[in-house]
Design a protein around this motif. Structure first.
Motif, PDB file in Angstrom:
ATOM      1  N   ILE A  62       0.870  -1.177   0.000  1.00  0.00           N
ATOM      2  CA  ILE A  62       0.000   0.000   0.000  1.00  0.00           C
ATOM      3  C   ILE A  62       0.903   1.221   0.000  1.00  0.00           C
ATOM      4  O   ILE A  62       1.842   1.300   0.804  1.00  0.00           O
ATOM      5  N   LEU A  64       1.008   5.238   0.611  1.00  0.00           N
ATOM      6  CA  LEU A  64       0.323   6.386   1.196  1.00  0.00           C
ATOM      7  C   LEU A  64       1.127   7.620   0.808  1.00  0.00           C
ATOM      8  O   LEU A  64       2.234   7.833   1.316  1.00  0.00           O
ATOM      9  N   CYS A  65       0.609   8.411  -0.114  1.00  0.00           N
ATOM     10  CA  CYS A  65       1.357   9.545  -0.659  1.00  0.00           C
ATOM     11  C   CYS A  65       1.336  10.706   0.324  1.00  0.00           C
ATOM     12  O   CYS A  65       0.279  11.089   0.824  1.00  0.00           O
ATOM     13  N   THR A  66       2.522  11.265   0.589  1.00  0.00           N
ATOM     14  CA  THR A  66       2.641  12.315   1.605  1.00  0.00           C
ATOM     15  C   THR A  66       3.103  13.667   1.081  1.00  0.00           C
ATOM     16  O   THR A  66       2.851  14.674   1.727  1.00  0.00           O
ATOM     17  N   LEU A  82      -0.331  10.682  -8.774  1.00  0.00           N
ATOM     18  CA  LEU A  82      -0.488  10.627  -7.323  1.00  0.00           C
ATOM     19  C   LEU A  82      -0.140  11.967  -6.680  1.00  0.00           C
ATOM     20  O   LEU A  82       0.819  12.616  -7.092  1.00  0.00           O
ATOM     21  N   ASP A  86      -3.335  10.639  -1.524  1.00  0.00           N
ATOM     22  CA  ASP A  86      -3.753   9.518  -2.362  1.00  0.00           C
ATOM     23  C   ASP A  86      -3.222   8.206  -1.791  1.00  0.00           C
ATOM     24  O   ASP A  86      -2.164   8.158  -1.156  1.00  0.00           O
ATOM     25  N   VAL A  87      -3.961   7.148  -2.054  1.00  0.00           N
ATOM     26  CA  VAL A  87      -3.590   5.804  -1.616  1.00  0.00           C
ATOM     27  C   VAL A  87      -3.619   4.883  -2.827  1.00  0.00           C
ATOM     28  O   VAL A  87      -4.565   4.912  -3.612  1.00  0.00           O
ATOM     29  N   HIS A  89      -3.439   0.833  -3.633  1.00  0.00           N
ATOM     30  CA  HIS A  89      -3.436  -0.547  -3.141  1.00  0.00           C
ATOM     31  C   HIS A  89      -2.876  -1.429  -4.239  1.00  0.00           C
ATOM     32  O   HIS A  89      -3.408  -1.445  -5.349  1.00  0.00           O
ATOM     33  N   HIS A 108       6.315   8.922  -0.490  1.00  0.00           N
ATOM     34  CA  HIS A 108       5.201   8.075  -0.056  1.00  0.00           C
ATOM     35  C   HIS A 108       5.682   7.135   1.040  1.00  0.00           C
ATOM     36  O   HIS A 108       6.884   6.864   1.163  1.00  0.00           O
TER      37      HIS A 108
END
Length: 135
Positions: A62, A64-66, A82, A86-87, A89, A108
């Motif tokens: 997964i 997880l965009c930071t 992204l 945004d995520v 999977h 991310h």
């Protein structure tokens, strides 16, 4: 191009996996207990090679965009842009790549989904021709 402030500490140069990346990246393992979580930072234009997370059961990843702007693409599908929040999977067994846009830094969290007999298989780099077509 302006860098951004990372939400999590950037960590050191990602030398252990550098052969699987085009450009420079940094890795800070935030968790190595139970669930592996790494903060990965990409300079503009940096992306990893096509790769697959294999597992007999469970597994996958997964994202997880930071920060910044980046891309995620599964084999045979169009690339998905992204942004922070945004995520993505990524099921086990799906060939894919991810990385920064050519004009932006990108970060991310890479969360490794626990599974049985998990392993990562690295494939060919994303072609410059395909990458350069992305906006």
């Amino acid at each position: 191009m302006k860098e951004f402030a990372d939400v999590f500490p950037r960590g050191g140069a990602n030398t252990a996996y550098a052969r699987y990346f085009v450009g420079n990246s940094w890795l800070n393992m935030l968790s190595t207990e139970g669930v592996l979580i790494g903060n990965v930072t990409f300079e503009p234009g940096c992306r990893n090679n096509w790769h697959t997370h294999h597992a007999a059961k469970g597994g996958g990843q997964i994202l997880l965009c930071t920060a910044g702007r980046g891309w995620y693409q599964e084999w045979g599908k169009p690339a998905r842009e992204l942004h922070p929040g945004d995520v993505a999977h990524i099921p086990a067994g799906v060939k894919h790549w991810h990385g920064a846009a050519k004009d932006s830094w990108f970060a991310h969290l890479a969360v490794e989904v626990p599974g049985e007999n998990v392993k990562n298989e690295w494939h060919e780099p994303v072609s410059n021709e395909d990458y350069e077509k992305l906006p």
